[in-house]
Design an enzyme around this catalytic site. Structure first.
Site, PDB file in Angstrom:
ATOM      1  N   THR A 719     -14.634  17.573  12.043  1.00 17.60           N
ATOM      2  CA  THR A 719     -15.642  18.580  12.360  1.00 17.60           C
ATOM      3  C   THR A 719     -16.162  18.438  13.772  1.00 17.60           C
ATOM      4  OG1 THR A 719     -16.258  18.411  10.042  1.00 17.60           O
ATOM      5  CG2 THR A 719     -17.718  19.671  11.459  1.00 17.60           C
ATOM      6  N   CYS A 720     -16.187  17.201  14.276  1.00 20.13           N
ATOM      7  CA  CYS A 720     -16.701  16.977  15.633  1.00 20.13           C
ATOM      8  C   CYS A 720     -15.899  17.752  16.669  1.00 20.13           C
ATOM      9  CB  CYS A 720     -16.658  15.499  15.983  1.00 20.13           C
ATOM     10  SG  CYS A 720     -17.480  14.442  14.769  1.00 20.13           S
ATOM     11  N   PHE A 721     -14.611  17.980  16.383  1.00 15.08           N
ATOM     12  CA  PHE A 721     -13.739  18.585  17.388  1.00 15.08           C
ATOM     13  C   PHE A 721     -13.094  19.882  16.907  1.00 15.08           C
ATOM     14  CE2 PHE A 721     -13.509  13.909  17.575  1.00 15.08           C
ATOM     15  CZ  PHE A 721     -14.148  13.695  18.782  1.00 15.08           C
TER      16      PHE A 721
END
Length: 752
Positions: A719-721
């Site tokens: 989700t971070c990227f």
């Protein structure tokens, strides 16, 4: 604007005016030789009647016991004359307002244009050249052209009605462009004679007509004449004194949207043209002139934008956006210069586009917001580092973290967050935000922060708190005027919204646009109530539109509002002694305004003020002034304008994957076949939110890469990227099953 005058006669330094309704002759000017008819040699500043051996009744004058009528008045150098005629039924004064074919001003007509165009193949005769120059060098000729045929009495031009047909002007002026020769002569007359002679204070309202009609000429939209025609005309317009400019703005506000839009598009194009010139390079000797040109064009747009806002948007506010700004100027540098100008107020400096925020589109404003956030964060980080450096020389001083760190437990996310924020200083809110979930391994590179905002807003907006009232019909929420929760929670929600914007993360917050109006210090209206409470707003609109005079008997209302709170019905007065004030035909608008004010302001003032304080603790500053309420809303909650093809188009691939890879092809086949709710779940699974940023799907930058293992593995989201690990599934059925399993179990972050 008083009595009707049908004759004017001008001497060397004095003037006579004939008023047929009274039969009087008025005079003013110098009277040293008795030319004013006052029987003295005094000067006269304002018009007053000429004295004579007659008594006036209507247009009749009695002289030598005979009935006479004034036919004509004349003036010499320092003399005055009046021509009388014996009054008969057929005798009336000459009316110089009635066009006499032997003497009248030359105006632009279809016939005249056709005559000009018939000679377009060869060299234009001097007679035609002179006619073109006469009309387009004379404000009188142009002001007398294009008169509105539906109002034959064009002398009724007023502050509300210009008396001209703009569409007729567009048609006639566009016909002129059929001949390059004619266009060149028109351009020369406008450039050298007409526009330079326009004054800041026209003699009367009728003299303003050309400001409406002349921009319909195609020469204005020709980039080759921007510098010589469009910009000087804008300069003449913005330099008008306040009274004539106010009349012109009034006329603009009554233009049809396509006509008004043409004015806006014209000067947007001029600004783009100038910025492109600047990008290519302007000689230092010409920089001052260039700056003046750009400022003039932007000020013209500013006036038009003000008219548009006051007229409740003739055209949508986004029609003022100049989308080319993203590559024509350095938006970040422009913002910094604007801030410096705000601080130091230089008298002479470069034009900053931030001074005209209505031209920025969503992408540009997002860049501005990011720039402001980076500047504020860097200031906070630098301050922390300086404090830490100083502490090296002091005994036992706690170091300062350059980030705002929230360590929270999922089961107590609200309490833990409040505890950290209560202990934080104002400067801490400006630092980059890092979130850590207790007993979870993920490092916050953006994704953990996304989930934090999602979870805490869900918790705070839960009905169990009773902080907000949910409206079923609109599916929106508003502050509850009765709540048992600590007001600090509203401060927390405001701060969370500010932190989300500041850290470029969208959150779920189902408020109407009225909230964002209030955050920008604008006043909600009945239109905003229609969004939140459609049924109530329709009833109020019905009250306003009711055509009969028996409002009091038909509606049986007083200045109160009835609300239900926790099962109990309460009545609140909208004004002092509102119970005793009946709503009638004369005060119904006051009632509606008071009702709207109660819902959005009075009833929730303490709660909203706490929310406002929390929000502005993070997001306060000049950058907010650049946003429209709808744009600020999109920055907070994103939007739901889904374009799934756009998502596919802007997806990138890594490793063996590419757009035509078999697994990728069946992935998109499966995805596009999913219902809307499942697609939104996929967004939540992949990005931490089921809404999209203000810049649209392309800004999500989805990346898909292959992963090891077989078909028994589920897709994994980083989700971070916005990165998706997608195994190489061999069939559509298997991919569909595994994808649905993954998106149905999307909560929690772990290292993968």
């Amino acid at each position: 604007m008083g009595s009707v005058v049908t004759q004017i006669a001008c001497g060397r330094q004095h003037t006579l005016a004939f008023i047929p309704s009274s039969g009087k002759i008025d005079s003013f000017g110098l009277g040293g030789n008795g030319q004013l008819g006052t029987r003295s040699t005094c000067n006269r500043i304002s018009p007053a009647p000429v004295k004579g051996p007659w008594a006036a009744k209507s247009i009749q004058c009695y002289f030598a016991e005979q009935r006479y009528c004034v036919k004509r008045i004349y003036t010499g150098g320092d003399q005055s004359f009046a021509h009388y005629q014996f009054l008969q039924d057929s005798v009336v004064p000459d009316d110089f307002r009635i066009l006499d074919p032997r003497r009248h001003i030359c105006t632009l007509t279809f016939e005249l244009i056709q005559k000009w165009l018939s000679h377009a193949q060869g060299r234009l005769p001097h007679e035609i050249s002179d006619e073109i120059d006469l009309i387009f060098s004379s404000a009188c000729c142009l002001n007398g052209s294009f008169l509105d045929g539906s109002h034959p009495d064009h002398y009724n031009t007023s502050r509300k009605y210009p008396g001209v047909d703009v569409n007729l002007a567009r048609l006639l002026l566009h016909r002129l462009s059929q001949s390059p020769q004619v266009s060149q002569l028109v351009a020369a007359s406008l450039e050298k004679n007409l526009i330079p002679r326009l004054t800041i204070s026209p003699p009367d309202i009728e003299a303003l007509r050309l400001y409406l009609t002349l921009p319909e000429c195609p020469l204005f939209t020709d980039p080759n004449t921007y510098i010589t025609i469009a910009i000087p005309f804008a300069k003449a317009t913005i330099c008008l004194k306040e009274p004539p400019l106010k009349v012109l703005c009034n006329w603009w506000s009554r233009l049809e949207p396509p006509v008004f839009l043409r004015r806006v598009e014209l000067y947007k194009d001029v600004v783009v043209y100038l910025l492109r010139m600047q990008k290519v390079g302007v000689a230092p000797t010409e920089q001052r002139v260039f700056t003046c040109f750009l400022q003039t064009s932007l000020k013209m747009l500013e006036i038009l934008h003000s008219v548009n806002e006051k007229a409740s948007q003739i055209i949508q506010y986004d029609k003022f956006y100049i989308h080319e700004l993203d590559y024509l100027i350095d938006i970040r540098n422009d913002y910094i210069m604007w801030i410096q100008q705000q601080m130091y107020s230089p008298l002479d400096g470069p034009v900053t586009m931030c001074k005209y925020p209505f031209v920025f589109d969503a992408q540009a404003k997002t860049t501005l917001l990011q720039t402001d956030a980076v500047i504020q964060m860097q200031i906070a980080v630098d301050q922390a580092q300086r404090q830490n450096f100083s502490s090296m020389f002091l005994p036992v001083v706690e170091s300062v973290n350059p980030c705002l760190i929230l360590i929270v437990r999922r089961e107590n996310i609200v309490g833990d967050t409040m505890e950290v924020l209560r202990k934080s200083k104002n400067v801490d809110y400006k630092k980059p935000l890092k979130v850590i979930f207790v007993e979870e391994e993920a490092v916050d590179a953006g994704g953990v922060r996304k989930e934090f905002f999602l979870l805490i807003m869900r918790e705070l907006l839960d009905p169990k708190y009773g902080m907000f009232r949910y409206y079923e019909e609109s599916r929106l929420i508003w502050f509850s005027n009765k709540t048992f929760e600590d007001i600090d929670l509203f401060h927390l929600i405001g701060a969370i919204c500010g932190l989300a914007i500041y850290n470029l993360t969208i959150v779920e917050l189902h408020f109407p646009v009225a909230l964002y109006k209030k955050l920008l210090k604008r006043t909600p209206t009945l239109e905003d109530l229609k969004e939140l409470m459609p049924d109530v707003a329709r009833s109020l609109q019905l009250l306003l539109d009711y055509p009969e005079d028996d409002v009091e008997q038909s509606f049986c209302l007083n200045f109160t509002v009835t609300e239900e709170n926790f099962g109990a019905t309460e009545v609140f007065e909208l004004v002092p002694n509102g119970t005793d004030i009946a709503v009638n035909n004369s005060n119904r608008l006051d009632f509606v305004n008071a009702y709207v004010d109660y819902i959005f302001n009075k009833s929730v003032a303490p709660l909203f003020n706490a929310f406002y304080a929390g929000f502005h603790k993070v997001c306060g500053g000049k950058v907010l002034e650049l946003f429209q309420p709808n744009e600020l809303q999109a920055m907070v909650v994103g939007n739901t304008i889904y374009d799934w093809e756009e998502l596919e188009k802007h997806t990138e691939y890594k490793g063996e994957y590419w757009a035509e890879h078999p697994t990728i092809k069946i992935f998109w086949e499966v995805f596009h076949s999913l219902p809307l709710e499942k697609k939104k779940q996929f967004l939540l699974f992949l990005t931490g939110s089921d809404r999209i940023p203000i810049l649209g799907m392309k800004s999500l930058a989805l990346v898909i890469q292959p992963t090891g293992g077989g078909e028994n593995y589920l897709p994994v989201a980083h989700t971070c990227f916005n990165l998706l690990d997608l195994p190489k599934y061999s069939s559509r059925e298997i991919l569909s099953e595994k994808l649905l399993q993954a998106i149905d179990h999307n909560q929690g972050f772990n290292l993968v």
